[in-house]
Design a protein around this motif. Structure first.
Motif, PDB file in Angstrom:
ATOM      1  N   THR A  42       0.826  -1.201   0.000  1.00 28.43           N
ATOM      2  CA  THR A  42       0.000   0.000   0.000  1.00 28.43           C
ATOM      3  C   THR A  42       0.865   1.257   0.000  1.00 28.43           C
ATOM      4  N   SER A  43       1.900   1.314   0.848  1.00 27.54           N
ATOM      5  CA  SER A  43       2.728   2.509   0.935  1.00 27.54           C
ATOM      6  C   SER A  43       3.519   2.738  -0.347  1.00 27.54           C
ATOM      7  N   ALA A  44       3.969   1.670  -0.984  1.00 28.68           N
ATOM      8  CA  ALA A  44       4.748   1.812  -2.218  1.00 28.68           C
ATOM      9  C   ALA A  44       3.887   2.306  -3.368  1.00 28.68           C
ATOM     10  N   ALA A  45       2.591   2.000  -3.325  1.00 25.97           N
ATOM     11  CA  ALA A  45       1.716   2.373  -4.432  1.00 25.97           C
ATOM     12  C   ALA A  45       1.197   3.801  -4.311  1.00 25.97           C
ATOM     13  N   ASP A  46       1.463   4.470  -3.195  1.00 32.34           N
ATOM     14  CA  ASP A  46       0.905   5.800  -2.974  1.00 32.34           C
ATOM     15  C   ASP A  46       1.564   6.897  -3.807  1.00 32.34           C
ATOM     16  N   THR A  47       2.790   6.682  -4.280  1.00 33.34           N
ATOM     17  CA  THR A  47       3.486   7.729  -5.012  1.00 33.34           C
ATOM     18  C   THR A  47       2.866   7.973  -6.388  1.00 33.34           C
ATOM     19  N   MET A  48       2.887   9.238  -6.809  1.00 31.65           N
ATOM     20  CA  MET A  48       2.424   9.575  -8.149  1.00 31.65           C
ATOM     21  C   MET A  48       3.590   9.791  -9.099  1.00 31.65           C
ATOM     22  N   ALA A  49       4.824   9.638  -8.583  1.00 30.10           N
ATOM     23  CA  ALA A  49       6.007   9.804  -9.421  1.00 30.10           C
ATOM     24  C   ALA A  49       6.087   8.698 -10.464  1.00 30.10           C
ATOM     25  N   GLU A 127       8.334  11.812  -0.532  1.00 33.66           N
ATOM     26  CA  GLU A 127       7.986  11.402  -1.900  1.00 33.66           C
ATOM     27  C   GLU A 127       8.875  10.250  -2.358  1.00 33.66           C
ATOM     28  N   LEU A 128       8.247   9.171  -2.842  1.00 36.78           N
ATOM     29  CA  LEU A 128       8.998   8.045  -3.396  1.00 36.78           C
ATOM     30  C   LEU A 128       9.249   8.269  -4.877  1.00 36.78           C
ATOM     31  N   ALA A 129      10.451   7.978  -5.320  1.00 36.72           N
ATOM     32  CA  ALA A 129      10.776   8.046  -6.745  1.00 36.72           C
ATOM     33  C   ALA A 129      10.219   6.819  -7.449  1.00 36.72           C
ATOM     34  N   PRO A 130      10.078   6.847  -8.772  1.00 39.24           N
ATOM     35  CA  PRO A 130       9.697   5.638  -9.495  1.00 39.24           C
ATOM     36  C   PRO A 130      10.688   4.525  -9.164  1.00 39.24           C
ATOM     37  N   GLY A 131      10.199   3.370  -8.775  1.00 39.15           N
ATOM     38  CA  GLY A 131      11.083   2.265  -8.406  1.00 39.15           C
ATOM     39  C   GLY A 131      11.351   2.167  -6.921  1.00 39.15           C
ATOM     40  N   GLY A 132      10.949   3.187  -6.129  1.00 41.66           N
ATOM     41  CA  GLY A 132      11.031   3.083  -4.678  1.00 41.66           C
ATOM     42  C   GLY A 132      12.138   3.842  -3.984  1.00 41.66           C
ATOM     43  N   GLY A 133      13.060   4.493  -4.706  1.00 35.86           N
ATOM     44  CA  GLY A 133      14.122   5.254  -4.062  1.00 35.86           C
ATOM     45  C   GLY A 133      13.594   6.519  -3.412  1.00 35.86           C
ATOM     46  N   LYS A 134      14.334   7.043  -2.425  1.00 32.85           N
ATOM     47  CA  LYS A 134      13.911   8.281  -1.773  1.00 32.85           C
ATOM     48  C   LYS A 134      15.085   8.953  -1.059  1.00 32.85           C
ATOM     49  N   VAL A 135      14.863  10.190  -0.647  1.00 37.86           N
ATOM     50  CA  VAL A 135      15.855  10.942   0.112  1.00 37.86           C
ATOM     51  C   VAL A 135      16.137  10.205   1.422  1.00 37.86           C
ATOM     52  N   GLY A 136      17.422  10.120   1.785  1.00 34.11           N
ATOM     53  CA  GLY A 136      17.809   9.449   3.020  1.00 34.11           C
ATOM     54  C   GLY A 136      18.398   8.070   2.811  1.00 34.11           C
ATOM     55  N   ILE A 142      20.097   2.200  -3.146  1.00 36.64           N
ATOM     56  CA  ILE A 142      19.680   2.589  -4.489  1.00 36.64           C
ATOM     57  C   ILE A 142      20.091   1.512  -5.494  1.00 36.64           C
ATOM     58  N   ARG A 143      21.310   1.002  -5.363  1.00 34.81           N
ATOM     59  CA  ARG A 143      21.775  -0.047  -6.282  1.00 34.81           C
ATOM     60  C   ARG A 143      20.977  -1.337  -6.102  1.00 34.81           C
ATOM     61  N   ALA A 144      20.543  -1.623  -4.886  1.00 29.41           N
ATOM     62  CA  ALA A 144      19.728  -2.811  -4.651  1.00 29.41           C
ATOM     63  C   ALA A 144      18.367  -2.691  -5.338  1.00 29.41           C
ATOM     64  N   LEU A 145      17.845  -1.471  -5.422  1.00 28.92           N
ATOM     65  CA  LEU A 145      16.545  -1.247  -6.058  1.00 28.92           C
ATOM     66  C   LEU A 145      16.631  -1.231  -7.585  1.00 28.92           C
ATOM     67  N   TYR A 146      17.693  -0.624  -8.131  1.00 30.65           N
ATOM     68  CA  TYR A 146      17.756  -0.366  -9.573  1.00 30.65           C
ATOM     69  C   TYR A 146      18.816  -1.186 -10.314  1.00 30.65           C
ATOM     70  N   GLY A 147      19.628  -1.924  -9.572  1.00 37.75           N
ATOM     71  CA  GLY A 147      20.565  -2.859 -10.190  1.00 37.75           C
ATOM     72  C   GLY A 147      21.579  -2.230 -11.125  1.00 37.75           C
ATOM     73  N   THR A 148      21.818  -2.911 -12.238  1.00 35.67           N
ATOM     74  CA  THR A 148      22.869  -2.496 -13.174  1.00 35.67           C
ATOM     75  C   THR A 148      22.508  -1.235 -13.964  1.00 35.67           C
ATOM     76  N   ARG A 149      21.294  -0.741 -13.823  1.00 38.62           N
ATOM     77  CA  ARG A 149      20.914   0.489 -14.537  1.00 38.62           C
ATOM     78  C   ARG A 149      21.541   1.727 -13.914  1.00 38.62           C
ATOM     79  N   VAL A 150      22.069   1.608 -12.687  1.00 38.63           N
ATOM     80  CA  VAL A 150      22.650   2.764 -12.000  1.00 38.63           C
ATOM     81  C   VAL A 150      24.010   3.110 -12.590  1.00 38.63           C
ATOM     82  N   GLN A 151      24.159   4.341 -13.030  1.00 40.48           N
ATOM     83  CA  GLN A 151      25.439   4.860 -13.529  1.00 40.48           C
ATOM     84  C   GLN A 151      25.885   5.986 -12.606  1.00 40.48           C
ATOM     85  N   ALA A 152      27.000   5.780 -11.911  1.00 38.11           N
ATOM     86  CA  ALA A 152      27.501   6.777 -10.959  1.00 38.11           C
ATOM     87  C   ALA A 152      28.399   7.784 -11.653  1.00 38.11           C
ATOM     88  N   GLN A 153      28.194   9.057 -11.329  1.00 42.12           N
ATOM     89  CA  GLN A 153      29.013  10.143 -11.862  1.00 42.12           C
ATOM     90  C   GLN A 153      29.438  11.040 -10.709  1.00 42.12           C
TER      91      GLN A 153
END
Length: 203
Positions: A42-49, A127-136, A142-153
């Motif tokens: 329920t909490s994960a589905a509340d975001t409109m992002a 506010e939750l980002a698409p995929g579940g990431g958030k401030v804090g 973040i890498r656990a949520l988004y896997g190999t799509r994460v590109q660090a700069q």
């Protein structure tokens, strides 16, 4: 003889009572897991992002379409009501609009450039980002949520800080988390290139 049979009958009634008395606790305990497992979904589905916008608002909308979708009574945009504040400064085509519920534009703001909705910025853990990431969260989360799509700069201004850039599964959208030198997410933004990569926003 009859008295003995009667006493025997009374003796059998005692052992049969405990099983019926234990039945209610068994039923109550079996109901508890169902309640607990429903909470996270329920909490994960509340975001409109979204990767392509926010609620009913889509990247690429012009200001008129954006305003119409914002005030549509049938819209799913229930996070705010009232006028959106913000306008471009003289000589600039890039600016932010903030909904009435926002106390500070640093917490949440919609970016427009050349008259079109192109990005939104979030600085609040509410506010939750698409995929579940958030401030804090930290970089490992973040890498656990988004896997190999994460590109660090590397961060442009803070030594040791980073931008964690994640391309949308489909479409042109890009999700970008900004961390501090300790690896904690301090802000994130969702938008389309090139605006999503504007480090200073509209400045």
């Amino acid at each position: 003889m009859a008295a003995a049979l009667a006493l025997a009958g009374c003796g059998q009634a005692g052992p049969s009572a405990p099983p019926t008395a234990e039945a209610p606790p068994v039923a109550a305990s079996s109901a508890r897991p169902a309640v607990a497992t429903s909470t996270p979904a329920t909490s994960a589905a509340d975001t409109m992002a979204r990767y392509d916008g926010y609620g009913d608002l889509r990247f690429g909308m012009d200001e008129a379409a954006f305003e119409k979708a914002s005030f549509n009574k049938a819209s799913s945009n229930k996070a705010w009501s009232g006028e959106l504040k913000g306008a471009p400064e003289q000589g600039s085509t890039c600016f932010y609009k903030t909904p009435a519920w926002v106390k500070s534009s640093k917490d949440f703001a919609f970016m427009f450039e050349a008259g079109h909705f192109v990005r939104y910025d979030v600085g609040s853990a509410k506010e939750l980002a698409p995929g579940g990431g958030k401030v804090g969260m930290d970089e490992a989360q973040i890498r656990a949520l988004y896997g190999t799509r994460v590109q660090a700069q590397p961060h442009k201004y803070v030594d040791g800080a980073k931008y964690l850039r994640i391309a949308a599964p489909q479409g042109d959208g890009v999700l970008l988390f900004e961390t501090d030198e300790h690896g904690k997410v301090t802000r994130w933004r969702m938008g389309v290139p090139p605006q999503v990569d504007y480090v200073e926003g509209c400045s």
